[in-house]
Scaffold this motif. Sequence first.
Motif, PDB file in Angstrom:
ATOM      1  N   TYR A   4      -1.064  -0.232  11.171  1.00 18.16           N
ATOM      2  CA  TYR A   4      -1.941  -1.288  10.723  1.00 18.16           C
ATOM      3  C   TYR A   4      -2.452  -0.797   9.583  1.00 18.16           C
ATOM      4  CZ  TYR A   4      -2.345  -2.715  15.646  1.00 18.16           C
ATOM      5  OH  TYR A   4      -1.958  -3.296  17.055  1.00 18.16           O
ATOM      6  N   THR A   5      -3.359  -1.612   8.739  1.00 17.20           N
ATOM      7  CA  THR A   5      -4.079  -1.126   7.452  1.00 17.20           C
ATOM      8  C   THR A   5      -5.222  -1.988   7.759  1.00 17.20           C
ATOM      9  OG1 THR A   5      -4.101  -0.974   5.336  1.00 17.20           O
ATOM     10  CG2 THR A   5      -2.865  -2.759   6.089  1.00 17.20           C
ATOM     11  N   ILE A   6      -6.026  -1.833   6.661  1.00 15.41           N
ATOM     12  CA  ILE A   6      -7.555  -2.351   6.683  1.00 15.41           C
ATOM     13  C   ILE A   6      -7.526  -3.206   5.280  1.00 15.41           C
ATOM     14  CG2 ILE A   6      -8.786  -0.835   8.349  1.00 15.41           C
ATOM     15  CD1 ILE A   6     -10.124   0.530   5.853  1.00 15.41           C
ATOM     16  N   GLN A   7      -8.187  -4.294   5.510  1.00 15.37           N
ATOM     17  CA  GLN A   7      -8.448  -5.098   4.093  1.00 15.37           C
ATOM     18  C   GLN A   7      -9.782  -5.451   4.013  1.00 15.37           C
ATOM     19  OE1 GLN A   7      -5.400  -8.166   3.253  1.00 15.37           O
ATOM     20  NE2 GLN A   7      -6.737  -8.860   1.782  1.00 15.37           N
ATOM     21  N   PHE A   8     -10.450  -5.188   2.967  1.00 18.50           N
ATOM     22  CA  PHE A   8     -11.753  -5.490   2.631  1.00 18.50           C
ATOM     23  C   PHE A   8     -11.762  -7.329   2.395  1.00 18.50           C
ATOM     24  CE2 PHE A   8     -12.109  -1.013   1.950  1.00 18.50           C
ATOM     25  CZ  PHE A   8     -13.190  -0.795   2.224  1.00 18.50           C
ATOM     26  N   LEU A   9     -12.439  -7.948   3.109  1.00 16.09           N
ATOM     27  CA  LEU A   9     -12.360  -9.487   2.609  1.00 16.09           C
ATOM     28  C   LEU A   9     -12.434  -9.673   1.441  1.00 16.09           C
ATOM     29  CD1 LEU A   9     -14.002 -10.635   6.018  1.00 16.09           C
ATOM     30  CD2 LEU A   9     -11.540  -9.975   5.404  1.00 16.09           C
ATOM     31  N   SER A  10     -13.389  -8.755   0.464  1.00 21.44           N
ATOM     32  CA  SER A  10     -13.472  -9.004  -0.729  1.00 21.44           C
ATOM     33  C   SER A  10     -12.213  -8.832  -1.633  1.00 21.44           C
ATOM     34  CB  SER A  10     -14.555  -8.461  -1.401  1.00 21.44           C
ATOM     35  OG  SER A  10     -14.528  -7.045  -1.009  1.00 21.44           O
ATOM     36  N   ASP A  11     -11.357  -8.242  -1.208  1.00 18.48           N
ATOM     37  CA  ASP A  11     -10.052  -8.012  -2.108  1.00 18.48           C
ATOM     38  C   ASP A  11      -8.847  -8.607  -1.619  1.00 18.48           C
ATOM     39  OD1 ASP A  11     -11.456  -5.858  -3.109  1.00 18.48           O
ATOM     40  OD2 ASP A  11     -10.539  -4.470  -1.627  1.00 18.48           O
ATOM     41  N   ASP A  12      -7.862  -8.810  -2.577  1.00 18.25           N
ATOM     42  CA  ASP A  12      -6.641  -9.692  -2.416  1.00 18.25           C
ATOM     43  C   ASP A  12      -5.646  -9.040  -1.813  1.00 18.25           C
ATOM     44  OD1 ASP A  12      -6.583  -8.381  -4.777  1.00 18.25           O
ATOM     45  OD2 ASP A  12      -5.175 -10.001  -5.855  1.00 18.25           O
ATOM     46  N   LYS A  13      -5.780  -7.470  -1.738  1.00 17.83           N
ATOM     47  CA  LYS A  13      -4.679  -6.471  -1.234  1.00 17.83           C
ATOM     48  C   LYS A  13      -5.498  -5.655  -0.076  1.00 17.83           C
ATOM     49  CE  LYS A  13      -1.619  -6.214  -5.334  1.00 17.83           C
ATOM     50  NZ  LYS A  13      -1.339  -5.428  -6.335  1.00 17.83           N
ATOM     51  N   SER A  14      -4.561  -5.231   0.865  1.00 19.69           N
ATOM     52  CA  SER A  14      -5.022  -4.291   1.854  1.00 19.69           C
ATOM     53  C   SER A  14      -4.969  -2.807   1.174  1.00 19.69           C
ATOM     54  CB  SER A  14      -4.076  -4.370   3.007  1.00 19.69           C
ATOM     55  OG  SER A  14      -2.908  -3.891   2.589  1.00 19.69           O
ATOM     56  N   GLU A  15      -5.743  -1.928   1.908  1.00 18.29           N
ATOM     57  CA  GLU A  15      -5.598  -0.609   1.321  1.00 18.29           C
ATOM     58  C   GLU A  15      -4.362  -0.129   1.285  1.00 18.29           C
ATOM     59  OE1 GLU A  15      -8.687   1.210   0.183  1.00 18.29           O
ATOM     60  OE2 GLU A  15      -8.830  -1.127   0.373  1.00 18.29           O
ATOM     61  N   PHE A  16      -3.341  -0.303   2.063  1.00 12.80           N
ATOM     62  CA  PHE A  16      -2.097   0.348   1.836  1.00 12.80           C
ATOM     63  C   PHE A  16      -1.246  -0.406   0.727  1.00 12.80           C
ATOM     64  CE2 PHE A  16       2.440   0.603   3.569  1.00 12.80           C
ATOM     65  CZ  PHE A  16       2.852   1.833   3.217  1.00 12.80           C
ATOM     66  N   GLU A  17      -1.598  -1.572   0.734  1.00  8.81           N
ATOM     67  CA  GLU A  17      -0.765  -2.336  -0.400  1.00  8.81           C
ATOM     68  C   GLU A  17      -1.424  -2.042  -1.853  1.00  8.81           C
ATOM     69  OE1 GLU A  17      -0.014  -6.899   1.172  1.00  8.81           O
ATOM     70  OE2 GLU A  17      -1.951  -6.432   0.925  1.00  8.81           O
ATOM     71  N   LYS A  18      -2.671  -1.548  -2.013  1.00  5.61           N
ATOM     72  CA  LYS A  18      -3.069  -0.987  -3.106  1.00  5.61           C
ATOM     73  C   LYS A  18      -2.438   0.226  -3.363  1.00  5.61           C
ATOM     74  CE  LYS A  18      -7.638  -2.770  -2.417  1.00  5.61           C
ATOM     75  NZ  LYS A  18      -9.100  -2.170  -1.877  1.00  5.61           N
ATOM     76  N   PHE A  19      -2.337   1.133  -2.720  1.00  4.49           N
ATOM     77  CA  PHE A  19      -1.807   2.354  -2.754  1.00  4.49           C
ATOM     78  C   PHE A  19      -0.218   2.274  -3.276  1.00  4.49           C
ATOM     79  CE2 PHE A  19       1.196   5.831  -1.057  1.00  4.49           C
ATOM     80  CZ  PHE A  19       0.523   6.973  -1.640  1.00  4.49           C
ATOM     81  N   VAL A  20       0.487   1.342  -2.276  1.00  6.47           N
ATOM     82  CA  VAL A  20       1.975   1.143  -2.672  1.00  6.47           C
ATOM     83  C   VAL A  20       1.978   0.295  -4.305  1.00  6.47           C
ATOM     84  CG1 VAL A  20       3.972  -0.564  -2.435  1.00  6.47           C
ATOM     85  CG2 VAL A  20       2.862   0.829  -0.631  1.00  6.47           C
ATOM     86  N   SER A  21       1.179  -0.406  -4.577  1.00  4.35           N
ATOM     87  CA  SER A  21       1.322  -1.118  -5.997  1.00  4.35           C
ATOM     88  C   SER A  21       0.936  -0.174  -6.999  1.00  4.35           C
ATOM     89  CB  SER A  21       0.622  -2.366  -6.234  1.00  4.35           C
ATOM     90  OG  SER A  21      -0.676  -2.165  -5.724  1.00  4.35           O
ATOM     91  N   LYS A  22      -0.099   0.757  -6.678  1.00  4.78           N
ATOM     92  CA  LYS A  22      -0.688   1.813  -7.759  1.00  4.78           C
ATOM     93  C   LYS A  22       0.557   2.655  -8.017  1.00  4.78           C
ATOM     94  CE  LYS A  22      -4.215   3.426  -5.986  1.00  4.78           C
ATOM     95  NZ  LYS A  22      -5.449   4.304  -5.445  1.00  4.78           N
ATOM     96  N   PHE A  23       1.414   3.093  -7.069  1.00  5.12           N
ATOM     97  CA  PHE A  23       2.445   4.330  -7.324  1.00  5.12           C
ATOM     98  C   PHE A  23       3.877   3.743  -7.399  1.00  5.12           C
ATOM     99  CE2 PHE A  23      -1.458   6.369  -5.970  1.00  5.12           C
ATOM    100  CZ  PHE A  23      -1.840   7.314  -7.016  1.00  5.12           C
ATOM    101  N   ARG A  24       4.152   2.744  -6.670  1.00  2.64           N
ATOM    102  CA  ARG A  24       5.601   2.234  -6.685  1.00  2.64           C
ATOM    103  C   ARG A  24       6.317   2.321  -8.213  1.00  2.64           C
ATOM    104  NH1 ARG A  24       5.216  -3.493  -5.840  1.00  2.64           N
ATOM    105  NH2 ARG A  24       4.792  -3.142  -3.714  1.00  2.64           N
ATOM    106  N   ASN A  25       5.726   1.988  -9.176  1.00  2.00           N
ATOM    107  CA  ASN A  25       6.499   2.039 -10.309  1.00  2.00           C
ATOM    108  C   ASN A  25       6.065   3.369 -11.246  1.00  2.00           C
ATOM    109  OD1 ASN A  25       8.089  -0.234 -10.028  1.00  2.00           O
ATOM    110  ND2 ASN A  25       6.268  -1.557 -10.451  1.00  2.00           N
ATOM    111  N   ASP A  26       5.364   4.337 -10.533  1.00  2.00           N
ATOM    112  CA  ASP A  26       5.180   5.187 -11.630  1.00  2.00           C
ATOM    113  C   ASP A  26       6.177   6.455 -11.659  1.00  2.00           C
ATOM    114  OD1 ASP A  26       3.702   7.673 -12.248  1.00  2.00           O
ATOM    115  OD2 ASP A  26       1.861   7.006 -11.742  1.00  2.00           O
TER     116      ASP A  26
END
Length: 156
Positions: free
Chosen positions: A18-40
């Motif tokens: 599972y992951t958690i998502q803040f309702l105010s965000d458009d991405k879950s916490e895990f998605e944020k991590f992946v998108s932050k580093f996927r192309n680094d």
Amino acid sequence: MSEVELLLVNSGDSCTMYTIQFLSDDKSEFEKFVSKFRNDAVLNTDFQTIMRFVEQILANGALERYFRPEGKMRDSVVALPVLKSKLRLYCLRLTDKILVLGNGDVKNSKSYEDDETLQGYVMDLQKFENLLKQEMRKGNVEITEKEIKTDKTFEL
């Protein structure tokens, strides 16, 4: 206070993630991590290592050996990878078959407490785990061998 919901990431015979998502965000916490580093380019090797661990955990279960203990004695916060790495992904290892993937970042300090960003990710998971336990006692959340059953959002 922010509202968060629990989202299913993936489910296999050995582990439900599972992951958690803040309702105010458009991405879950895990998605944020992946998108932050996927192309680094600089951190790609470390990122790929973490993603391989995630795949292994899905296949084999959230076994203790895959994680680095991170939080306090009373919580379930752990980090990936156990190997030497510049990146950390924080998770809640609730059982051998239930894992909540959080967020993470580059670790430049000796411990997560010395880094505001990392400490924030760990504290979010600690608060979420406490809420889960409270809601279990109230009967609003059921944790079975390999899943968390709830339809509610949580005030973090």
